[in-house]
Design a protein around this motif. Structure first.
Motif, PDB file in Angstrom:
ATOM      1  N   LEU A 146     -62.513  33.453  43.568  1.00  0.00           N
ATOM      2  CA  LEU A 146     -61.343  34.304  43.402  1.00  0.00           C
ATOM      3  C   LEU A 146     -61.480  35.645  44.122  1.00  0.00           C
ATOM      4  N   LYS A 147     -62.677  35.971  44.552  1.00  0.00           N
ATOM      5  CA  LYS A 147     -62.916  37.278  45.152  1.00  0.00           C
ATOM      6  C   LYS A 147     -62.090  37.461  46.418  1.00  0.00           C
ATOM      7  N   GLY A 148     -61.342  38.558  46.481  1.00  0.00           N
ATOM      8  CA  GLY A 148     -60.546  38.881  47.657  1.00  0.00           C
ATOM      9  C   GLY A 148     -59.264  38.087  47.814  1.00  0.00           C
ATOM     10  N   ARG A 149     -58.931  37.244  46.841  1.00  0.00           N
ATOM     11  CA  ARG A 149     -57.727  36.412  46.941  1.00  0.00           C
ATOM     12  C   ARG A 149     -56.610  36.958  46.054  1.00  0.00           C
ATOM     13  N   THR A 150     -55.386  36.757  46.480  1.00  0.00           N
ATOM     14  CA  THR A 150     -54.217  37.076  45.658  1.00  0.00           C
ATOM     15  C   THR A 150     -53.741  35.780  45.010  1.00  0.00           C
ATOM     16  N   VAL A 151     -53.557  35.827  43.700  1.00  0.00           N
ATOM     17  CA  VAL A 151     -53.172  34.626  42.962  1.00  0.00           C
ATOM     18  C   VAL A 151     -51.833  34.842  42.281  1.00  0.00           C
ATOM     19  N   ARG A 152     -51.196  33.725  41.959  1.00  0.00           N
ATOM     20  CA  ARG A 152     -49.902  33.758  41.264  1.00  0.00           C
ATOM     21  C   ARG A 152     -50.029  32.930  39.989  1.00  0.00           C
ATOM     22  N   LEU A 153     -49.697  33.540  38.846  1.00  0.00           N
ATOM     23  CA  LEU A 153     -49.757  32.872  37.554  1.00  0.00           C
ATOM     24  C   LEU A 153     -48.385  32.937  36.888  1.00  0.00           C
ATOM     25  N   THR A 154     -48.024  31.877  36.184  1.00  0.00           N
ATOM     26  CA  THR A 154     -46.770  31.857  35.430  1.00  0.00           C
ATOM     27  C   THR A 154     -47.060  31.495  33.981  1.00  0.00           C
ATOM     28  N   GLY A 155     -46.473  32.250  33.060  1.00  0.00           N
ATOM     29  CA  GLY A 155     -46.657  31.990  31.641  1.00  0.00           C
ATOM     30  C   GLY A 155     -45.782  32.911  30.821  1.00  0.00           C
ATOM     31  N   PHE A 156     -45.983  32.898  29.508  1.00  0.00           N
ATOM     32  CA  PHE A 156     -45.202  33.771  28.636  1.00  0.00           C
ATOM     33  C   PHE A 156     -46.075  34.927  28.157  1.00  0.00           C
ATOM     34  N   VAL A 157     -45.421  35.986  27.741  1.00  0.00           N
ATOM     35  CA  VAL A 157     -46.114  37.222  27.389  1.00  0.00           C
ATOM     36  C   VAL A 157     -46.586  37.192  25.948  1.00  0.00           C
ATOM     37  N   THR A 158     -47.857  37.521  25.744  1.00  0.00           N
ATOM     38  CA  THR A 158     -48.390  37.770  24.406  1.00  0.00           C
ATOM     39  C   THR A 158     -49.065  39.142  24.413  1.00  0.00           C
ATOM     40  N   ARG A 159     -49.250  39.709  23.225  1.00  0.00           N
ATOM     41  CA  ARG A 159     -49.798  41.063  23.122  1.00  0.00           C
ATOM     42  C   ARG A 159     -50.840  41.149  22.011  1.00  0.00           C
ATOM     43  N   ASP A 160     -51.730  42.106  22.163  1.00  0.00           N
ATOM     44  CA  ASP A 160     -52.607  42.524  21.078  1.00  0.00           C
ATOM     45  C   ASP A 160     -51.995  43.743  20.399  1.00  0.00           C
ATOM     46  N   ASP A 161     -52.510  44.069  19.225  1.00  0.00           N
ATOM     47  CA  ASP A 161     -51.998  45.226  18.502  1.00  0.00           C
ATOM     48  C   ASP A 161     -52.213  46.533  19.256  1.00  0.00           C
ATOM     49  N   ASP A 162     -53.228  46.580  20.121  1.00  0.00           N
ATOM     50  CA  ASP A 162     -53.514  47.811  20.846  1.00  0.00           C
ATOM     51  C   ASP A 162     -52.684  47.957  22.120  1.00  0.00           C
ATOM     52  N   GLY A 163     -51.762  47.021  22.368  1.00  0.00           N
ATOM     53  CA  GLY A 163     -50.894  47.111  23.536  1.00  0.00           C
ATOM     54  C   GLY A 163     -51.353  46.287  24.720  1.00  0.00           C
ATOM     55  N   THR A 164     -52.578  45.767  24.694  1.00  0.00           N
ATOM     56  CA  THR A 164     -53.033  44.882  25.758  1.00  0.00           C
ATOM     57  C   THR A 164     -52.125  43.659  25.818  1.00  0.00           C
ATOM     58  N   TRP A 165     -51.756  43.254  27.040  1.00  0.00           N
ATOM     59  CA  TRP A 165     -50.885  42.090  27.116  1.00  0.00           C
ATOM     60  C   TRP A 165     -51.434  41.047  28.077  1.00  0.00           C
ATOM     61  N   TYR A 166     -50.941  39.832  27.890  1.00  0.00           N
ATOM     62  CA  TYR A 166     -51.487  38.675  28.591  1.00  0.00           C
ATOM     63  C   TYR A 166     -50.360  37.788  29.104  1.00  0.00           C
ATOM     64  N   VAL A 167     -50.624  37.108  30.207  1.00  0.00           N
ATOM     65  CA  VAL A 167     -49.800  35.969  30.592  1.00  0.00           C
ATOM     66  C   VAL A 167     -50.506  34.736  30.025  1.00  0.00           C
ATOM     67  N   THR A 168     -49.766  33.940  29.267  1.00  0.00           N
ATOM     68  CA  THR A 168     -50.362  32.912  28.416  1.00  0.00           C
ATOM     69  C   THR A 168     -49.677  31.572  28.623  1.00  0.00           C
ATOM     70  N   ARG A 169     -50.459  30.524  28.569  1.00  0.00           N
ATOM     71  CA  ARG A 169     -49.906  29.164  28.535  1.00  0.00           C
ATOM     72  C   ARG A 169     -50.656  28.374  27.474  1.00  0.00           C
ATOM     73  N   LEU A 170     -49.971  27.404  26.894  1.00  0.00           N
ATOM     74  CA  LEU A 170     -50.604  26.473  25.975  1.00  0.00           C
ATOM     75  C   LEU A 170     -50.949  25.204  26.741  1.00  0.00           C
TER      76      LEU A 170
END
Length: 238
Positions: A146-170
């Motif tokens: 993955l080093k030096g590469r641009t990637v594309r991810l698709t998923g839905f948004v989830t969050r932690d209580d501290d505001g950290t957010w994620y792109v997520t898939r099941l």
């Protein structure tokens, strides 16, 4: 009408199964695409059985006493009508695909699975990866593909209580009951509302010790975040 309670229930369940599998893509909320023919066959069999049973079912025998017929039919019919409620719910109000609530119910446990090299990524940026593929390479790839590469991810948004957010898939192996979570922490971008579907492009942000729980979840430094419609099949394959 009481004597048709059983066939009616079979017809209702069969119609619900056919609705989600034969007449649309709703079945993808519950099972993998390859199981569609089995769902269609099961639904058709239930409808056929219901119609056959209704056609062949005789009227109550006059040789039975009234009290016996009354008590017997009441117990069976009440049970049959109670069972129509979940079938009606599936037919009229199919539940949505699993989302952030389901993802958050799984503990973020990732035991070290050993590191190794992965196949080289395709040429060209951005390269589209599933969220699970990105996580595997970020956490376990000793070749640092993955080093030096641009990637594309698709998923839905989830969050932690501290505001950290994620792109997520099941990730689903067979059906929604065995779903596990794949996610990537997104940095350098404002989070859309929870459960919003997004496509994120960005670069890998190394984190923790390769192959250890400290490298989980993987991190992506975002360049763009774009809202997208929920895909027809919301789940990833392992």
């Amino acid at each position: 009408m009481r004597r048709y309670g059983g066939p009616f229930l079979l017809l209702l369940i069969g119609a619900a199964v056919l609705r989600v599998s034969l007449f649309g893509d709703l079945y993808l909320r519950y099972v993998q695409e390859g199981l569609r023919p089995y769902l269609i066959a099961s639904g058709a069999a239930l409808v056929l059985l219901a119609l056959t049973t209704a056609a062949l079912r005789p009227a109550h025998s006059h040789s039975h006493s009234h009290s016996h017929s009354h008590s017997h039919s009441h117990g069976g019919s009440r049970l049959a009508w109670l069972l129509t409620l979940p079938a009606l719910a599936l037919l009229l109000f199919p539940p949505p695909a699993l989302g952030s609530y389901s993802a958050e119910r799984e503990a973020a446990r990732r035991a070290a699975q050993g590191v190794g090299t992965f196949p080289a990524l395709p040429d060209g940026d951005p390269v589209t990866l599933t969220v699970a593929e990105y996580g595997s390479r970020a956490v376990y790839d000793s070749g640092r593909s993955l080093k030096g590469r641009t990637v594309r991810l698709t998923g839905f948004v989830t969050r932690d209580d501290d505001g950290t957010w994620y792109v997520t898939r099941l990730v689903v192996s067979c059906c929604a009951a065995d779903a596990t979570t794949a996610k990537a922490e997104i940095r350098n971008a404002t989070a859309p509302p929870t459960d919003t579907w997004v496509t994120v492009t960005g670069t890998w942000h190394p984190k923790g010790t390769l192959g250890s729980p400290t490298a989980w979840p993987p991190v992506l430094d975002a360049r763009t975040v774009t809202k997208v419609p929920e895909p027809t099949n919301p789940y990833e394959k392992p």
